[in-house]
Design a protein around this motif. Structure first.
Motif, mmCIF file in Angstrom:
data_model
loop_
_atom_site.group_PDB
_atom_site.id
_atom_site.type_symbol
_atom_site.label_atom_id
_atom_site.label_comp_id
_atom_site.label_asym_id
_atom_site.label_seq_id
_atom_site.Cartn_x
_atom_site.Cartn_y
_atom_site.Cartn_z
ATOM 1 N N SER A 204 0.847 -1.191 0.000
ATOM 2 C CA SER A 204 0.000 0.000 0.000
ATOM 3 C C SER A 204 0.880 1.238 0.000
ATOM 4 N N ASN A 205 0.444 2.244 -0.719
ATOM 5 C CA ASN A 205 1.178 3.508 -0.771
ATOM 6 C C ASN A 205 0.756 4.465 0.335
ATOM 7 N N GLU A 206 -0.316 4.150 1.010
ATOM 8 C CA GLU A 206 -0.801 5.016 2.070
ATOM 9 C C GLU A 206 -0.034 4.755 3.365
ATOM 10 N N ASP A 207 0.106 5.802 4.125
ATOM 11 C CA ASP A 207 0.813 5.695 5.404
ATOM 12 C C ASP A 207 -0.201 5.303 6.496
ATOM 13 N N ASN A 208 -0.641 4.057 6.423
ATOM 14 C CA ASN A 208 -1.631 3.587 7.404
ATOM 15 C C ASN A 208 -0.921 2.935 8.589
ATOM 16 N N GLU A 209 -1.698 2.380 9.468
ATOM 17 C CA GLU A 209 -1.150 1.817 10.684
ATOM 18 C C GLU A 209 -0.746 0.361 10.550
ATOM 19 N N GLY A 210 -0.790 -0.188 9.387
ATOM 20 C CA GLY A 210 -0.377 -1.572 9.198
ATOM 21 C C GLY A 210 -1.553 -2.517 9.074
ATOM 22 N N LEU A 211 -1.254 -3.788 8.899
ATOM 23 C CA LEU A 211 -2.276 -4.800 8.679
ATOM 24 C C LEU A 211 -2.462 -5.661 9.922
ATOM 25 N N LYS A 212 -3.670 -6.203 10.048
ATOM 26 C CA LYS A 212 -4.018 -7.061 11.173
ATOM 27 C C LYS A 212 -4.730 -8.296 10.638
ATOM 28 N N CYS A 213 -4.466 -9.424 11.280
ATOM 29 C CA CYS A 213 -5.138 -10.653 10.868
ATOM 30 C C CYS A 213 -5.109 -11.657 12.007
ATOM 31 N N LYS A 214 -6.003 -12.624 11.908
ATOM 32 C CA LYS A 214 -6.070 -13.731 12.862
ATOM 33 C C LYS A 214 -6.012 -15.042 12.094
ATOM 34 N N ILE A 215 -5.138 -15.944 12.531
ATOM 35 C CA ILE A 215 -4.967 -17.235 11.875
ATOM 36 C C ILE A 215 -5.083 -18.345 12.928
ATOM 37 N N SER A 216 -5.228 -19.551 12.436
ATOM 38 C CA SER A 216 -5.300 -20.696 13.341
ATOM 39 C C SER A 216 -3.906 -21.014 13.884
ATOM 40 N N MET A 217 -3.834 -21.323 15.166
ATOM 41 C CA MET A 217 -2.551 -21.662 15.770
ATOM 42 C C MET A 217 -2.016 -22.974 15.207
ATOM 43 N N LYS A 218 -2.896 -23.894 14.862
ATOM 44 C CA LYS A 218 -2.451 -25.164 14.300
ATOM 45 C C LYS A 218 -1.752 -24.953 12.962
ATOM 46 N N SER A 219 -2.248 -24.015 12.160
ATOM 47 C CA SER A 219 -1.592 -23.719 10.885
ATOM 48 C C SER A 219 -0.214 -23.105 11.098
ATOM 49 N N ALA A 220 -0.096 -22.260 12.123
ATOM 50 C CA ALA A 220 1.213 -21.676 12.422
ATOM 51 C C ALA A 220 2.198 -22.732 12.893
ATOM 52 N N LEU A 221 1.719 -23.717 13.654
ATOM 53 C CA LEU A 221 2.602 -24.790 14.109
ATOM 54 C C LEU A 221 3.080 -25.646 12.949
ATOM 55 N N ASN A 222 2.236 -25.855 11.957
ATOM 56 C CA ASN A 222 2.662 -26.629 10.784
ATOM 57 C C ASN A 222 3.764 -25.918 10.002
ATOM 58 N N THR A 223 3.796 -24.599 10.094
ATOM 59 C CA THR A 223 4.841 -23.847 9.391
ATOM 60 C C THR A 223 6.178 -23.953 10.114
ATOM 61 N N PHE A 224 6.134 -23.970 11.449
ATOM 62 C CA PHE A 224 7.377 -23.968 12.237
ATOM 63 C C PHE A 224 7.538 -25.317 12.948
ATOM 64 N N LYS A 225 7.679 -26.359 12.180
ATOM 65 C CA LYS A 225 7.941 -27.674 12.754
ATOM 66 C C LYS A 225 9.414 -27.791 13.134
ATOM 67 N N SER A 226 9.665 -28.463 14.226
ATOM 68 C CA SER A 226 11.037 -28.692 14.717
ATOM 69 C C SER A 226 11.841 -27.399 14.757
ATOM 70 N N PRO A 227 11.450 -26.432 15.620
ATOM 71 C CA PRO A 227 12.186 -25.164 15.662
ATOM 72 C C PRO A 227 13.613 -25.307 16.179
ATOM 73 N N THR A 228 13.939 -26.410 16.832
ATOM 74 C CA THR A 228 15.281 -26.581 17.379
ATOM 75 C C THR A 228 16.342 -26.596 16.288
ATOM 76 N N HIS A 229 16.022 -27.169 15.124
ATOM 77 C CA HIS A 229 17.008 -27.319 14.040
ATOM 78 C C HIS A 229 16.737 -26.383 12.864
ATOM 79 N N MET A 230 15.825 -25.424 13.055
ATOM 80 C CA MET A 230 15.490 -24.555 11.919
ATOM 81 C C MET A 230 16.650 -23.648 11.535
ATOM 82 N N ASP A 231 17.479 -23.243 12.496
ATOM 83 C CA ASP A 231 18.582 -22.349 12.164
ATOM 84 C C ASP A 231 19.643 -23.051 11.319
#
Length: 409
Positions: free
Chosen positions: A67-94
């Motif tokens: 967006s070209n407008e100087d707004n306050e940013g975006l907001k959203c709500k997602i399922s926690m289960k979907s977020a966990l599927n993205t970050f599987k095994s965080p110990t070895h992600m680095d």
């Protein structure tokens, strides 16, 4: 919004998501000009978590990229289960991920996580957006009278002494000591409960300031979750709390890029009940004994042996069926009706009725004397009476053939 998270910080983001998953089932994401916020709330609305990643946490951060407008940013709500599927095994992600790209288009209905791994492998996760709103909790952390800073190792060793089945912990803070003990309900049997109490001195903490002595109780599940995050990041924990009924705030931060606030509701501990739970249990047992005695006194019309048997197997009342042929005797003199039963005193599990041998009407029965039920041996002798006679000779029975011989074929 569009941002890039370097490989070394992807591990921190992954561990944060896993810690927030132990608080709530939904994850709120909000992008601001100088930071990105992650929030969650448990189902009972008694635990709230907020994690802020400053702009220098990212290698590239643009909160209004689409967006070209100087707004306050975006907001959203997602399922926690979907977020966990993205970050599987965080110990070895680095060790596997070189960088992470997060994109949020206001016109789209998906939040995109793109992991660029080693050897040219790219993993893209499209997470559905449940709602376009943010969540904000109101709490105080700066003007509270009680503040404690502790190393995560000290609190981890303290919680290791508690049982995994403990749901709540009571914190009693005074100027001389900090006491942690497991909270138990007064309804349970105190003899079967393991009580744990840890006494910590002010010298064991990094900083210890208690302006108002107080006792608060909060849940252990969320406390263990924030403690595991602080332990993984090797960061100290700050406790900010007031009195009973006011929330306690736990703060974990490194001072420049990462800051997490965990707010837990507190309840009033029933200290008097816990201190006298053994006495209450004794009193309760005496009440039960008294109730048993009173119930026994009510059954004065029942024979002593029968009453004892019925007390041992009270469930027998659920299985006794009164046969239809039991006569009902009406007494016109006192206007009452009753049923005459004969209870087997050997096992108290059968009801039998003895009729008079003279064949008189039921109204002529002698209600003052009811013959006892015959034993099994007496019943056998009554059926095979002649077989037990010493003068009985089977050869003397002649005449009618009761059972003919079977065919020879």
């Amino acid at each position: 919004m569009k941002c890039y998270v370097p490989g070394s910080n992807v591990k921190v983001l992954g561990r944060t998501v896993h810690a927030l998953a132990r608080f709530g089932d939904e994850l709120y994401l909000e992008s601001l000009p100088d930071c990105m916020l992650l929030r969650t709330l448990n189902a009972a609305e008694s635990a709230y978590a907020m994690v802020k990643f400053n702009k220098n946490f990212f290698s590239y951060f643009n909160f209004n990229y689409f967006s070209n407008e100087d707004n306050e940013g975006l907001k959203c709500k997602i399922s926690m289960k979907s977020a966990l599927n993205t970050f599987k095994s965080p110990t070895h992600m680095d060790k596997q991920v070189e960088n992470l790209e997060i994109k949020l288009d206001p016109e789209a209905c998906k939040l995109i996580f793109q992991l660029k791994c080693k050897h040219g492998i790219v993993k893209t996760h499209y997470v559905s957006i449940l709602d376009c709103k943010a969540m904000q909790a109101v709490y105080t952390k700066d003007s509270v009278p009680n503040r404690i800073t502790s190393s995560q190792r000290l609190l981890s060793e303290t919680l290791s002494n508690f049982q995994s089945s403990d749901d709540q912990v009571t914190l009693e803070a005074t100027t001389q000591s900090l006491i942690l003990r497991n909270y138990t309900e007064c309804s349970g049997d105190s003899l079967k409960i393991i009580r744990t109490q840890i006494n910590l001195k002010p010298i064991e903490f990094t900083s210890y300031s208690i302006g108002t002595a107080t006792t608060i109780t909060f849940t252990l599940k969320e406390f263990r979750a924030l403690l595991s995050l602080a332990e993984a990041l090797s960061l100290p924990i700050q406790l900010h709390f007031e009195t009973t009924g006011r929330p306690v705030v736990f703060i974990v931060h490194n001072g420049s890029t990462f800051e997490a606030h965990f707010v837990l509701a507190t309840s009033k501990p029933d200290g008097a009940t816990q201190a006298t739970s053994t006495q209450n249990t004794t009193i309760e047992r005496k009440r039960k004994e008294t109730s048993y005695d009173s119930s026994a006194r009510k059954k004065v019309h029942i024979d002593t042996d029968i009453s004892k048997c019925l007390d041992e197997d009270s469930h027998l009342f659920n299985f006794i069926d009164i046969p239809d042929e039991i006569p009902v005797v009406n007494s016109l003199s006192n206007g009452k009706s009753f049923i005459e039963n004969n209870i087997n005193r050997s096992n108290c599990k059968s009801l039998q009725m003895e009729n008079n041998d003279n064949g008189k009407e039921n109204d002529d029965m002698d209600h003052d004397h009811i013959p006892a039920s015959p034993t099994s041996k007496a019943m056998i002798k009554s059926v095979f009476k002649r077989c037990f006679e010493s003068t009985f000779d089977p050869r003397a029975i002649r005449g009618v053939v009761l059972a003919e011989d079977s065919d020879s074929e």
